[in-house]
Design an enzyme around this catalytic site. Structure first.
Site, PDB file in Angstrom:
ATOM      1  N   TYR A  99       0.830  -1.214   0.000  1.00  0.00           N
ATOM      2  CA  TYR A  99       0.000   0.000   0.000  1.00  0.00           C
ATOM      3  C   TYR A  99       0.866   1.267   0.000  1.00  0.00           C
ATOM      4  O   TYR A  99       0.948   1.976  -0.985  1.00  0.00           O
ATOM      5  CB  TYR A  99      -0.927   0.013   1.230  1.00  0.00           C
ATOM      6  CG  TYR A  99      -2.274  -0.660   1.016  1.00  0.00           C
ATOM      7  CD1 TYR A  99      -2.409  -1.751   0.163  1.00  0.00           C
ATOM      8  CD2 TYR A  99      -3.414  -0.208   1.675  1.00  0.00           C
ATOM      9  CE1 TYR A  99      -3.639  -2.371  -0.023  1.00  0.00           C
ATOM     10  CE2 TYR A  99      -4.657  -0.824   1.490  1.00  0.00           C
ATOM     11  CZ  TYR A  99      -4.765  -1.898   0.641  1.00  0.00           C
ATOM     12  OH  TYR A  99      -5.984  -2.498   0.461  1.00  0.00           O
ATOM     13  N   SER A 100       1.512   1.582   1.159  1.00  0.00           N
ATOM     14  CA  SER A 100       2.251   2.847   1.298  1.00  0.00           C
ATOM     15  C   SER A 100       3.399   2.946   0.302  1.00  0.00           C
ATOM     16  O   SER A 100       3.960   1.933  -0.127  1.00  0.00           O
ATOM     17  CB  SER A 100       2.830   2.964   2.703  1.00  0.00           C
ATOM     18  OG  SER A 100       1.816   3.163   3.627  1.00  0.00           O
ATOM     19  N   GLU A 135     -11.310  -4.662   9.334  1.00  0.00           N
ATOM     20  CA  GLU A 135     -10.386  -4.434  10.440  1.00  0.00           C
ATOM     21  C   GLU A 135     -10.829  -5.206  11.663  1.00  0.00           C
ATOM     22  O   GLU A 135     -12.009  -5.431  11.887  1.00  0.00           O
ATOM     23  CB  GLU A 135     -10.364  -2.950  10.793  1.00  0.00           C
ATOM     24  CG  GLU A 135      -9.314  -2.191  10.037  1.00  0.00           C
ATOM     25  CD  GLU A 135      -9.198  -0.774  10.556  1.00  0.00           C
ATOM     26  OE1 GLU A 135      -8.489  -0.016   9.938  1.00  0.00           O
ATOM     27  OE2 GLU A 135      -9.833  -0.467  11.578  1.00  0.00           O
TER      28      GLU A 135
END
Lengths: 374, 397
Positions: free
Chosen positions: B133-134, B250
């Site tokens: 992702y990042s 989550e």
């Protein structure tokens, strides 16, 4: 584990929320700050007619036959609007000691009167040394031929001005915990009541008892077992106060967010600024965390389970969290919030009173640390 | 309202406890007092995989999955209990990426072929996934990501860099967000791809050592890496929304409070049994005040995660609640670590390698690794922004 309200609880909550929203607007709260009695008799009658004074009491006394938990739900809604009327006191400090510690005769005679609003009782515990310890009690009750003679001074007695019965904690022996509770009619000879002027503009009084004579049958619970009553009622009181603070916190959060959305500075709503968003998210997180600790304790108390840790966790947390929520709200409101005409100060003044009632944060942390074995 | 577990739930808790007691070595302490997955040594990692297989055999890894995919449709509370017990025991073996994130996303957005190909291996604990992702220039502003994927015949060709990729050096596979349309608005040019082999040509995994000296994070570079087009999940250029679904799965976040309680329990015991200056540490009123405050806050944190679990049980989707729970729980992790440092005094500065250390040097490790708690998985600042705008409806800055 089920955090939702059941049908009865949800209905009670909705009814109470609507009722208080209509019947207890800000103008009413302000009016009662300067009222001689500190409550409005017409509104009190309406509350009585809802049957709410009987929520945690058995049906045979005219109650709803529900539990302390349901009463907490009511208190949360009352706290949201800062209800000045003595719902908390009449039920929690008057009815509950009689219900838990009274004999059958006392319950048969007194509970229906309390539930129907005919009678209001309150609890006189504090004295000049304001700590919550058996040794703070100096008020003496000595046996006399017809019963007891009681002398001493009681401080910070809520709604003593309108109560016709004062449940008084007095010393009946030499040991620290040799305390007993007595039901004293407020009209008894030797009683004088003078009102205090308090930070939250509520009604608290100093009561002087000068050789007040009462019959032996007016003892509430067993002789020398008064400290048990104090401990139990203070547990209920700590959680009841916490529920009021929870409702108040929710209201302060809502009102502050609303203000942040509408107040403009530098050409845009202040709610767009990071600092204000930080304040609001902080408040929301604190309020979110508060509900569970309080209701866990309320549920355990209502189920007669050991709730000592939970009560102290809830009251220490809520005493501090509600104060913080009010402080943040003041910061977001800027100058207008600390003017007499603004609603926030109504909440922050009462937050202080609620924080110190039935043990403040430090008192309950001290209790908790003992329970953790320190 | 009911603040107690059912008999069935209590029995399940016992079962998990007994299992962990028999499977974990005596005096098991996790690594640095923590779960094993993050920053494990090779030996620890092997043990984690061994545990994962056993947990898979028990059916516990997939208990939250629907029956049709081999799960048990287990209640949210049962999942919470499992997470609590695993965390309290500091037991390794859970699979955050495959079981919790990717699998539920595939169940919603994946093709039948993708489900058949990937779900069984995830369920059996056979495969380690990681999350791309990042990026170096896209941290909190994730949607600005620049790793490029270009269609070429039957493949996509990927070029770019991902960073903070936990366990990339252990992973077999990666799910990745890539830019497939640089012209479109930033949220509408992203796609969600599956990379089948982390050993593919052009992939390089570079370790990032954290301040506790552990290797968990990595920087992963992509140099003309080929991925078949059939590995696209959901529609082309709709990957942001596929990725967002994943965030809805989550955890309830009960790990925060359990992890803190495990450590605080040890600290209380230590303070009661160790002396400084001739007095037990627990006789210091500053210490006991802080312990009682943190004990209370752990309970508040636990309540926040139970609320999330309760919402999910009732079919509601938590949003600001997850952010609040994360915000509060991660600060709490730092507070407990800091309290541990105060309790240990001068010995707080000694790590696991020192023969003079106390509590096996784990407080030093906890203290160092807790710094990332309020940063990883969305910084506290991002969480507050979510609470303020999505939760409270404040206008966006």
């Amino acid at each position: 584990m089920d955090l939702s309200l059941d049908e009865t609880q949800q209905m009670l909550k909705n009814t109470a929320k609507d009722f208080f929203a209509t019947e207890c607007p800000e103008t009413h709260v302000r009016e009662m700050e300067n009222d001689k009695d500190g409550y409005n008799k017409q509104l009190w009658e309406k509350i009585v007619n809802q049957g709410w004074l009987g929520v945690p009491f058995a049906e045979k006394y005219g109650g709803f036959g529900l539990t302390f938990l349901e009463f907490c739900i009511l208190l949360e809604e009352a706290g949201r609007v800062l209800l000045p009327e003595p719902l908390f006191h009449a039920v929690l400090l008057g009815g509950m000691p009689i219900n838990i510690f009274g004999n059958e005769k006392q319950k048969d005679e007194l509970l229906p009167k309390i539930i129907s609003g005919e009678s209001i009782a309150t609890l006189a515990f504090h004295e000049e040394d304001d700590s919550i310890l058996p040794s703070s009690i100096q008020c003496q009750a000595s046996m006399s031929t017809n019963g007891y003679t009681i002398s001493g001074t009681k401080m910070f007695v809520p709604f003593a001005n309108i109560s016709d019965m004062i449940i008084t904690i007095a010393r009946t022996g030499d040991k620290d915990t040799d305390l007993s509770a007595f039901i004293i009619p407020s009209t008894a000879e030797g009683i004088s009541i003078s009102e205090l002027s308090t930070i939250s503009s509520d009604k608290q009084s100093v009561i002087n008892l000068d050789n007040v004579q009462i019959p032996a049958t007016n003892i509430l619970g067993q002789k020398n077992k008064g400290w048990e009553l104090v401990e139990q009622i203070f547990s209920f009181g700590a959680i009841g106060k916490s529920c009021e603070m929870l409702g108040a916190s929710e209201k302060v959060l809502e009102g502050t967010v609303e203000y942040a959305k509408t107040r403009t500075q530098f050409g845009r709503p202040i709610g767009t600024f990071g600092e204000i968003q930080r304040h609001c998210s902080e408040m929301a997180t604190i309020v979110e965390g508060t509900r569970f600790v309080i209701y866990e304790a309320a549920w355990k108390l209502a189920q007669n389970k050991n709730a000592k840790k939970e009560v102290s966790m809830a009251k220490s947390w809520t005493s501090d969290s509600h104060k913080k929520v009010c402080a943040i709200s003041h910061q977001v409101h800027g100058g207008i919030g600390f003017t007499k005409e603004h609603w926030v100060q109504l909440y922050s003044r009462r937050a202080k009173a609620a924080e110190i009632a039935f043990g403040d944060g430090n008192y309950h942390r001290e209790k908790l640390s003992k329970l953790l074995g320190f | 309202m009911r603040f107690a577990f059912t008999e069935e739930e209590d029995n399940f808790r016992d079962e998990v406890r007994k299992f962990l007691k028999s499977e974990l070595p005596n005096n098991w302490d996790g690594v640095a007092g923590n779960n094993l997955e993050e920053g494990a040594s090779d030996k620890e990692w092997d043990f984690a995989l061994e545990m994962r297989k056993k947990l898979a055999d028990k059916g516990w890894l997939t208990m939250a999955w629907p029956n049709e995919y081999g799960g048990q449709n287990a209640s949210m509370m049962k999942q919470v209990i499992f997470a609590e017990e695993m965390t309290l025991a500091r037991a390794p073996g859970r699979d955050g990426f495959g079981i919790r994130m990717l699998a539920p996303t595939l169940m919603i957005h994946g093709t039948e072929a993708q489900k058949t190909q990937y779900l069984p291996d995830i369920a059996k604990g056979n495969v380690q996934w990681c999350q791309g992702y990042s990026e170096p220039e896209s941290g909190s502003d994730l949607a600005s990501l620049q790793t490029r994927a270009v269609e070429d015949g039957d493949d996509f060709v990927i070029n770019g860099t991902k960073v903070w990729t936990s366990s990339a050096h252990r992973a077999d596979k990666m799910f990745i967000l890539v830019r497939t349309n640089p012209e479109a608005p930033k949220h509408r040019g992203i796609s969600f791809l599956l990379i089948d082999d982390m050993k593919s040509e052009g992939i390089k995994v570079n370790p990032i050592i954290d301040m506790a000296g552990r290797h968990n994070f990595n920087m992963v570079t992509f140099d003309n890496v080929r991925v078949p087009q059939k590995n696209l999940v959901g529609e082309l250029n709709r990957g942001w929304y596929v990725g967002a679904t994943l965030l809805d799965f989550e955890r309830s976040g009960v790990e925060y409070s359990s992890r803190c309680m495990a450590l605080l329990t040890e600290l209380i015991e230590f303070a009661k049994t160790n002396k400084r200056g001739g007095k037990y540490i627990s006789e210091d009123p500053n210490i006991t005040k802080e312990i009682t405050e943190i004990y209370t806050e752990i309970n508040v944190s636990r309540g926040m995660s139970y609320k999330i679990a309760d919402m999910q049980s009732n079919g509601e989707v938590p949003n600001k609640e997850s952010s609040m729970s994360k915000l509060f729980g991660t600060v709490l992790e730092q507070k407990v670590a800091d309290l541990g440092m105060q309790i240990l005094g001068m010995y707080g500065q000694l790590g696991p390698e020192s023969k003079h250390n106390k509590l096996k040097g784990k407080i030093e490790q906890e203290f160092l690794s807790s710094v990332s708690a309020t940063i990883a998985a969305g910084t506290s600042e991002i969480q507050r922004g979510i609470i303020a705008t999505r939760g409270l409806g404040l206008p966006k800055p």
